[in-house]
Design a protein around this motif. Structure first.
Motif, mmCIF file in Angstrom:
data_model
loop_
_atom_site.group_PDB
_atom_site.id
_atom_site.type_symbol
_atom_site.label_atom_id
_atom_site.label_comp_id
_atom_site.label_asym_id
_atom_site.label_seq_id
_atom_site.Cartn_x
_atom_site.Cartn_y
_atom_site.Cartn_z
ATOM 1 N N ARG A 50 0.822 -1.205 0.000
ATOM 2 C CA ARG A 50 0.000 0.000 0.000
ATOM 3 C C ARG A 50 0.858 1.258 0.000
ATOM 4 O O ARG A 50 0.519 2.254 -0.678
ATOM 5 C CB ARG A 50 -0.924 -0.012 1.216
ATOM 6 C CG ARG A 50 -2.070 -1.016 1.084
ATOM 7 C CD ARG A 50 -2.908 -1.087 2.336
ATOM 8 N NE ARG A 50 -4.087 -1.937 2.139
ATOM 9 C CZ ARG A 50 -4.935 -2.282 3.100
ATOM 10 N NH1 ARG A 50 -4.725 -1.838 4.358
ATOM 11 N NH2 ARG A 50 -5.987 -3.041 2.841
ATOM 12 N N LEU B 60 2.130 1.557 -3.441
ATOM 13 C CA LEU B 60 1.040 1.988 -4.314
ATOM 14 C C LEU B 60 0.825 3.493 -4.224
ATOM 15 O O LEU B 60 0.653 4.181 -5.241
ATOM 16 C CB LEU B 60 -0.237 1.238 -3.950
ATOM 17 C CG LEU B 60 -1.503 1.647 -4.695
ATOM 18 C CD1 LEU B 60 -1.350 1.389 -6.190
ATOM 19 C CD2 LEU B 60 -2.715 0.905 -4.142
ATOM 20 N N THR C 231 2.508 1.073 -15.404
ATOM 21 C CA THR C 231 2.753 -0.358 -15.268
ATOM 22 C C THR C 231 3.150 -0.706 -13.840
ATOM 23 O O THR C 231 2.628 -1.654 -13.230
ATOM 24 C CB THR C 231 3.841 -0.820 -16.244
ATOM 25 O OG1 THR C 231 3.414 -0.563 -17.579
ATOM 26 C CG2 THR C 231 4.131 -2.294 -16.076
ATOM 27 N N GLN D 87 0.044 -0.326 -11.460
ATOM 28 C CA GLN D 87 -0.905 -1.429 -11.484
ATOM 29 C C GLN D 87 -0.329 -2.695 -10.832
ATOM 30 O O GLN D 87 -1.066 -3.482 -10.228
ATOM 31 C CB GLN D 87 -1.333 -1.722 -12.928
ATOM 32 C CG GLN D 87 -2.053 -0.564 -13.599
ATOM 33 C CD GLN D 87 -3.242 -0.054 -12.797
ATOM 34 O OE1 GLN D 87 -3.973 -0.841 -12.175
ATOM 35 N NE2 GLN D 87 -3.437 1.274 -12.805
ATOM 36 N N THR D 88 1.003 -2.856 -10.943
ATOM 37 C CA THR D 88 1.635 -3.990 -10.262
ATOM 38 C C THR D 88 1.486 -3.865 -8.752
ATOM 39 O O THR D 88 1.141 -4.826 -8.060
ATOM 40 C CB THR D 88 3.117 -4.077 -10.638
ATOM 41 O OG1 THR D 88 3.235 -4.248 -12.055
ATOM 42 C CG2 THR D 88 3.792 -5.238 -9.938
ATOM 43 N N ARG E 23 -0.771 -2.143 -7.249
ATOM 44 C CA ARG E 23 -2.206 -2.258 -6.947
ATOM 45 C C ARG E 23 -2.621 -3.724 -6.838
ATOM 46 O O ARG E 23 -3.363 -4.116 -5.922
ATOM 47 C CB ARG E 23 -2.998 -1.554 -8.031
ATOM 48 C CG ARG E 23 -4.506 -1.609 -7.841
ATOM 49 C CD ARG E 23 -5.205 -0.946 -9.014
ATOM 50 N NE ARG E 23 -6.648 -1.086 -8.927
ATOM 51 C CZ ARG E 23 -7.490 -0.707 -9.891
ATOM 52 N NH1 ARG E 23 -7.014 -0.166 -11.014
ATOM 53 N NH2 ARG E 23 -8.782 -0.871 -9.736
ATOM 54 N N ALA E 24 -2.142 -4.558 -7.763
ATOM 55 C CA ALA E 24 -2.451 -5.985 -7.722
ATOM 56 C C ALA E 24 -1.850 -6.636 -6.479
ATOM 57 O O ALA E 24 -2.488 -7.483 -5.836
ATOM 58 C CB ALA E 24 -1.942 -6.668 -8.984
ATOM 59 N N ASP E 25 -0.617 -6.259 -6.141
ATOM 60 C CA ASP E 25 0.019 -6.813 -4.942
ATOM 61 C C ASP E 25 -0.762 -6.447 -3.690
ATOM 62 O O ASP E 25 -0.940 -7.279 -2.785
ATOM 63 C CB ASP E 25 1.461 -6.320 -4.829
ATOM 64 C CG ASP E 25 2.384 -6.995 -5.833
ATOM 65 O OD1 ASP E 25 1.952 -7.990 -6.445
ATOM 66 O OD2 ASP E 25 3.522 -6.530 -6.006
ATOM 67 N N ALA F 292 -3.962 -5.832 -3.417
ATOM 68 C CA ALA F 292 -5.187 -6.634 -3.362
ATOM 69 C C ALA F 292 -4.878 -8.083 -2.962
ATOM 70 O O ALA F 292 -5.608 -8.699 -2.179
ATOM 71 C CB ALA F 292 -5.891 -6.597 -4.719
ATOM 72 N N ARG F 293 -3.776 -8.628 -3.519
ATOM 73 C CA ARG F 293 -3.419 -10.011 -3.203
ATOM 74 C C ARG F 293 -3.067 -10.166 -1.731
ATOM 75 O O ARG F 293 -3.505 -11.119 -1.066
ATOM 76 C CB ARG F 293 -2.242 -10.445 -4.073
ATOM 77 C CG ARG F 293 -1.755 -11.861 -3.802
ATOM 78 C CD ARG F 293 -0.887 -12.335 -4.959
ATOM 79 N NE ARG F 293 0.295 -11.492 -5.111
ATOM 80 C CZ ARG F 293 1.478 -11.745 -4.532
ATOM 81 N NH1 ARG F 293 1.605 -12.790 -3.738
ATOM 82 N NH2 ARG F 293 2.500 -10.951 -4.737
ATOM 83 N N TYR F 294 -2.277 -9.246 -1.185
ATOM 84 C CA TYR F 294 -1.895 -9.357 0.216
ATOM 85 C C TYR F 294 -3.071 -9.082 1.147
ATOM 86 O O TYR F 294 -3.130 -9.621 2.256
ATOM 87 C CB TYR F 294 -0.739 -8.409 0.518
ATOM 88 C CG TYR F 294 0.563 -8.850 -0.106
ATOM 89 C CD1 TYR F 294 1.026 -10.153 0.068
ATOM 90 C CD2 TYR F 294 1.321 -7.983 -0.882
ATOM 91 C CE1 TYR F 294 2.217 -10.567 -0.504
ATOM 92 C CE2 TYR F 294 2.520 -8.395 -1.464
ATOM 93 C CZ TYR F 294 2.949 -9.689 -1.279
ATOM 94 O OH TYR F 294 4.114 -10.109 -1.852
#
Length: 461
Positions: free
Chosen positions: A188, A191, A220, A223-224, A226-228, A230-232
């Motif tokens: 976060r 991000l 790029t 968004q990486t 951001r995905a991390d 959400a995953r964590y």
């Protein structure tokens, strides 16, 4: 008197003398260099975990799990069941004395009676005695009692093993939650930083200072991150659910870790010449030995089956044809029925039973030796990993510092117009990856401490 005589005669036992098998492992544990403080935990002590783990919140979570975990409750109930079964078997050493009373009535028709008239006869009785009490001349009953005792003690070791495993599982789940929360916080933060970078690059693109390629590259990385994040976030939620399942109740927020704490556990300093005999105190190894001792006792029962079995049935009381005369003078009655059973031809059944008992004993020997070997390997693996974790941590920390300096230099060179934005993005990506790897290595270090606790059966002193 009968019980006293049976106790005296029962000294003859067919049970073979028990000898602990020689452990098929090296005499000493592997030598390693460790840099942690000593622990005063006693092996097998239910409070050893409280002395081992340093974090107060983790100790609180473990205490909740020990109170509420359903698997541990099942293990405790198994102990109660085994204790009751042992009590049943032990009761066979003494006769079961009971009071009995009854009435029998019979009508005889006239054509079967000498008087030619039908008659009704009644008999009342009241007795005190015991039935089918075996005189344990050859130790059959005592061997079965010893077998039940070892099974009962084995369930206690199983409960201790379940407790050590539960403590380790709770600690690992708590540590994974701490590490994933730290990863989530890092994702976060990254991000947010990359969102600011995208905003700045977009403004620079509007002013014509950068190209659209720089903006696409910044997005790029955004968004990486951001995905991390959400995953964590999903991993943290799953870790919380897993911890609640192990604890058996909701874990208070005050006991949950905000991040991974380096001082979560204290590792005992193992002497260089520590004997492998400490492994026999592991609950699972002790349980395997109890099973071996139970199998050894069953051989005694199988051997005693070759010899005569003497059982006694006796009673004393009163008998009368009328209820009011049941306790009159001269109404006393008694019976004594000794029985002996001598096996002559069993078609090989007794020898086969003895062979089964001896083979089962050999199986339990192999299982005991395997338990020792597995315990030795677990300790050796934990110590081998422990020997390199300090170097791994130092290397990861140095890598984070180096990538941090590289990022700062790249940022300064980009702002000064000396370097391209692509090099700055590479520096950001390297720093983020190094920080995640450092968290993973710190988690491995803490998990290894828990593995060492479990491998040593909860302590070694």
């Amino acid at each position: 008197m009968v019980a006293l005589a049976a106790s005296a005669l029962g000294a003859c036992s067919m049970m073979p003398a028990y000898e602990r098998p020689v452990a098929p492992v090296p005499a000493s544990l592997p030598q390693t260099q460790q840099s942690a403080g000593p622990v005063s935990a006693q092996a097998g002590d239910s409070a050893a975990w409280a002395d081992y783990f340093a974090d107060e919140r983790l100790r609180g979570v473990i205490a909740l799990a020990l109170d509420n975990n359903r698997d541990l409750r099942i293990a405790a109930l198994n102990i109660e069941r085994a204790r009751a079964q042992y009590g049943i078997q032990r009761a066979d050493l003494l006769p079961s004395i009971a009071v009995s009373g009854g009435q029998s009535a019979q009508r005889v028709p006239g054509d079967l009676n000498m008087s030619g008239e039908s008659a009704i006869s009644r008999q009342y009785s009241a007795n005190l005695g015991f039935a089918s009490y075996e005189l344990d001349f050859f130790g059959r009953v005592r061997s079965l009692e010893e077998q039940a005792l070892q099974v009962y003690l084995g369930t206690e070791e199983a409960r201790r093993s379940a407790q050590v495993s539960l403590v380790a599982e709770v600690a690992n789940a708590w540590l994974r939650l701490a590490a994933d929360r730290e990863r989530l916080a890092l994702a976060r933060s990254t991000l947010e930083t990359r969102q600011q970078s995208v905003t700045l690059v977009r403004r620079s693109l509007e002013l014509g200072a950068v190209s659209a390629l720089d903006l696409n590259q910044a997005e790029t990385l955004l968004q990486t991150a951001r995905a991390d994040a959400a995953r964590y976030a999903a991993l943290v939620a799953q870790d919380e659910n897993a911890l609640a399942l192990l604890v058996g109740a909701a874990v208070p927020a005050g006991l949950q870790p905000p991040a991974l704490d380096d001082s979560v556990a204290a590792v005992p300093v193992l002497p260089a010449d520590l004997s492998s005999e400490v492994l026999v105190r592991r609950p699972d190894v002790a349980q395997a030995e109890r099973a071996l001792m139970a199998a050894n006792a069953s051989i005694g029962a199988a051997r005693a089956a070759f010899f005569p079995r003497i059982t006694l049935t006796a009673s004393a009381g009163t008998a009368s044809s009328t209820l009011d005369g049941l306790f009159d003078a001269g109404s006393g009655a008694w019976s004594f029925v000794p029985q002996i059973r001598i096996p002559i031809f069993e078609a090989g059944r007794l020898q086969a039973s003895l062979d089964v008992a001896e083979i089962q004993r050999d199986i339990n020997v192999a299982q005991y030796e395997k338990a020792i070997q597995s315990a030795f390997r677990e300790v050796a693996d934990a110590l081998a990993e422990r020997a390199t974790l300090a170097e791994q941590l130092a290397a990861r920390q140095a890598l984070v510092q180096a990538t941090q300096r590289s990022f700062e230099l790249s940022e300064a060179r980009y702002k000064g117009g000396v370097d391209s934005y692509l090099n700055l993005l590479d520096a950001q990506r390297s720093l983020y990856g190094a920080q995640l790897e450092l968290i993973g290595t710190r988690l491995s270090d803490a998990v290894n401490r828990v593995a060492l606790y479990k491998a040593l059966g909860g302590g070694w002193r």
